[in-house]
Design an enzyme around this catalytic site. Structure first.
Site, PDB file in Angstrom:
ATOM      1  N   GLY A  11       0.828  -1.204   0.000  1.00 32.15           N
ATOM      2  CA  GLY A  11       0.000   0.000   0.000  1.00 32.15           C
ATOM      3  C   GLY A  11       0.859   1.248   0.000  1.00 32.15           C
ATOM      4  CG  HIS A 187      -7.624  -2.219  14.806  1.00 30.54           C
ATOM      5  ND1 HIS A 187      -7.467  -1.107  15.604  1.00 30.54           N
ATOM      6  CD2 HIS A 187      -7.656  -1.762  13.529  1.00 30.54           C
ATOM      7  CE1 HIS A 187      -7.401  -0.036  14.844  1.00 30.54           C
ATOM      8  NE2 HIS A 187      -7.522  -0.411  13.576  1.00 30.54           N
TER       9      HIS A 187
END
Length: 327
Positions: A11, A187
């Site tokens: 990314g 998360h």
């Protein structure tokens, strides 16, 4: 000067990486005397953006940046990497829960796990950031069976840092004075930021706050939902704070946690705290000599137990929907 360390970042054309790569190249993660080679991966559609990032990295003339490799092929990006930071994933937009990303991103991390299994160094440290981070960590790990689970971790450090910051503001204390914070679980919005063991100068934070209503109705939901609130405000997900958390996570994993403290890290459950084996779960860990260990023997109140179990239940639901992506 030391030999260069190879750091793969996926990314690489994205928002988080734009805040991350320059800090790595400047020495913020590995120190001011450690040369690095950046091995950058992104999808072909990111082409011109990735070219721009490459030009800016070159234009900074970082003394520690020995080489930059830019590729769309994970086999090239991960080749002989000492560290792999898997940031690339479809981002979460407004009103989108992480579970909505499971299928799309699961395929990405299956492919990357297989590539890591073939070409990354056998003692590499691999951090999964792309969401849903816990389950993506497991997908990556299961598709890299020749690597040890000790090689992998999922990032809950941003949640950990958010919790530290909320306490620091509440008590008007420096963040550096707060120790023994924990963010249990996933998360996601089921995570449990836990103050019950946190200390400031050997005093219990919970005793200094003296306000359980604030803990339950303000602190916990603020930390749980901070990511969504940032998206609502920025129109984009957390980037600079996520990049900073990556730096913190990797630095502590490599160089060790400070004395009389621990950090939160998503790692494979070994049954500690009655969390069944087989999920990536946020635990308090201490790091030393490049390894990590779950802190044992902490008392879990009934209030905490309920929240630990809620996070585990969500993780099992996520796993049920991506079993076909596990080896």
């Amino acid at each position: 000067m030391s030999s260069p360390i190879r750091i793969a970042v996926t990314g690489a054309a994205g928002q988080i990486s734009y805040s991350l790569l320059f800090r790595i190249a400047a020495g913020d993660m590995l120190g001011s005397s450690q040369p690095v080679i950046l091995q950058l991966l992104d999808i072909p559609e990111s082409g011109k953006v990735l070219d721009g990032v490459l030009m800016e990295l070159q234009d900074c003339a970082f003394p520690l940046l020995t080489d930059i490799i830019v590729t769309h092929d994970p086999m090239i990006a991960f080749d002989q990497a000492d560290i792999a930071i898997l940031v690339g994933a479809r981002p979460r937009g407004k009103g989108m829960e992480r579970k909505d990303l499971l299928q799309t991103n699961g395929e990405i991390f299956r492919e990357q796990g297989r590539a890591l299994n073939q070409v990354v160094k056998r003692d590499a440290k691999i951090l999964v950031v792309g969401n849903p981070a816990n389950t993506n960590t497991l997908i990556t790990m299961k598709n890299a069976p020749d690597l040890s689970p000790e090689n992998f971790s999922g990032m809950l450090r941003l949640d950990h840092n958010r919790a530290l910051s909320q306490v620091a503001m509440k008590l008007n204390q420096p963040v550096s004075h707060i120790r023994k914070m924990i963010v249990w679980g996933n998360h996601s919005s089921t995570q449990f930021p836990d103050l019950s063991h946190a200390e400031i100068d050997h005093q219990k934070v919970i005793d200094l706050i003296k306000d359980q209503t604030w803990v339950e109705n303000s602190f916990i939901p603020t930390v749980q939902n901070r990511g969504a609130v940032v998206i609502e405000a920025r129109g984009l997900s957390s980037a600079a704070s996520a990049a900073n958390a990556i730096i913190d996570h990797m630095r502590d994993w490599i160089f060790g946690t400070r004395d009389d403290d621990w950090i939160t890290m998503g790692i494979l459950s070994d049954g500690s705290y009655k969390i069944p084996k087989g999920v990536i779960y946020g635990f308090p860990v201490v790091c030393k000599n490049g390894g990590r260990k779950i802190v044992q023997g902490l008392e879990i109140s009934p209030f905490s137990r309920t929240r630990l179990d809620i996070a585990y239940d969500e993780l099992t639901q996520e796993l049920d929907s991506i079993k076909h992506l596990l080896l």
